[in-house]
Design an enzyme around this catalytic site. Structure first.
Site, short mmCIF file in Angstrom:
data_model
loop_
_atom_site.label_atom_id
_atom_site.label_comp_id
_atom_site.label_asym_id
_atom_site.label_seq_id
_atom_site.Cartn_x
_atom_site.Cartn_y
_atom_site.Cartn_z
N LYS A 61 0.83 -1.20 0.00
CA LYS A 61 0.00 0.00 0.00
C LYS A 61 0.87 1.26 0.00
O LYS A 61 0.57 2.23 -0.71
CB LYS A 61 -0.93 0.00 1.21
CG LYS A 61 -2.07 -0.99 1.13
CD LYS A 61 -2.94 -0.92 2.38
CE LYS A 61 -4.12 -1.87 2.30
NZ LYS A 61 -4.98 -1.80 3.51
N ALA A 83 -1.19 1.01 6.43
CA ALA A 83 -1.44 -0.07 7.40
C ALA A 83 -2.39 -1.09 6.79
O ALA A 83 -3.17 -0.78 5.89
CB ALA A 83 -2.04 0.50 8.69
N ASP A 84 -2.31 -2.30 7.30
CA ASP A 84 -3.26 -3.34 6.90
C ASP A 84 -3.50 -4.26 8.09
O ASP A 84 -2.58 -4.57 8.86
CB ASP A 84 -2.73 -4.16 5.72
CG ASP A 84 -3.83 -5.04 5.14
OD1 ASP A 84 -4.63 -4.52 4.35
OD2 ASP A 84 -3.89 -6.23 5.50
N THR A 85 -4.74 -4.71 8.22
CA THR A 85 -5.14 -5.55 9.34
C THR A 85 -5.65 -6.89 8.85
O THR A 85 -6.47 -6.94 7.93
CB THR A 85 -6.23 -4.85 10.17
OG1 THR A 85 -5.72 -3.60 10.66
CG2 THR A 85 -6.65 -5.70 11.36
N GLY A 120 -0.06 -4.61 10.26
CA GLY A 120 1.23 -4.15 9.77
C GLY A 120 1.18 -2.67 9.50
O GLY A 120 0.18 -2.16 8.97
#
Length: 212
Positions: A61, A83-85, A120
């Site tokens: 991203k 960010a990524d969840t 992250g």
């Protein structure tokens, strides 16, 4: 108390259109100067672990946001935050639910058991150095009744959410135990985000003085 001198604040771009992540940044006094939502393929790679997926997607991203900035000269030299969840039960990665059947499957799987949320975070500095953090949070849900599942599905809060729930909403009443970072489960771990920014010279505390 004497106020700190105000200097020109560097620009900050958030590689997301998530109102949750924007609100979390604002919670610690930070405003994104630009929102750069990116369209990347979030399909897990073969045998990819949940933690690896969260780290990889946050990095992708951020990299995609750099390409968008090429068309936004006013953002040249900005910090980029992404960010990524990922929600997982064991090695099983749960989807970001787009239909009610997916959400129901997730809720039935999470009912009465522990799961993990991996978030992250990637920061790209103005010189495009990359800094990363990965935050793991463990949650246990209560055993959900059929009525509770039906009611939550009817609320629509599950739509587009990893694991089929939003902890900051109605599903907060499902969480029996949470070990780790609540803000990471919402979408952006605030301690790690602030530490990353401050460590790379971003004036995290300056807006606090300006509130006085």
């Amino acid at each position: 108390m004497t106020s700190q001198p105000t200097a020109a604040r560097p620009l900050l771009a958030l590689a997301s259109a998530s109102p949750r992540r924007l609100a979390l940044l604002q919670q610690i006094g930070l405003d994104a100067d630009a929102l750069l939502p990116t369209a990347i393929d979030e399909t897990p790679q073969r045998n990819e672990l949940p933690r690896s997926l969260a780290a990889r997607l946050s990095g992708e991203k951020a990299a995609a946001a750099v390409k968008l900035i090429a068309y936004r000269p006013e953002l040249e030299g900005c910090y980029i935050l992404a960010a990524d969840t990922v929600v997982a039960v064991g090695r099983r990665i749960l989807p970001k639910c787009e239909d009610v059947e997916q959400a129901e499957d997730c809720l039935r799987l999470l009912s009465g058991r522990q799961h993990r949320v991996f978030t992250g975070v990637t920061l790209l500095t103005p010189r495009r150095a990359e800094r990363r953090r990965l935050v793991e949070t463990r949650l246990r849900f209560k055993r959900l009744s059929a009525t509770e599942i039906d009611a939550y599905l009817a609320s629509g809060e599950w739509r587009g959410k990893a694991g089929g729930y939003a902890i900051q909403g109605l599903a907060g009443s499902f969480a029996v135990r949470l070990i780790g970072s609540y803000s990471a489960v919402v979408g952006l771990p605030l301690y790690e985000t602030a530490a990353l920014l401050a460590g790379e010279g971003y004036p995290v505390l300056t807006p606090w003085f300006e509130r006085a």
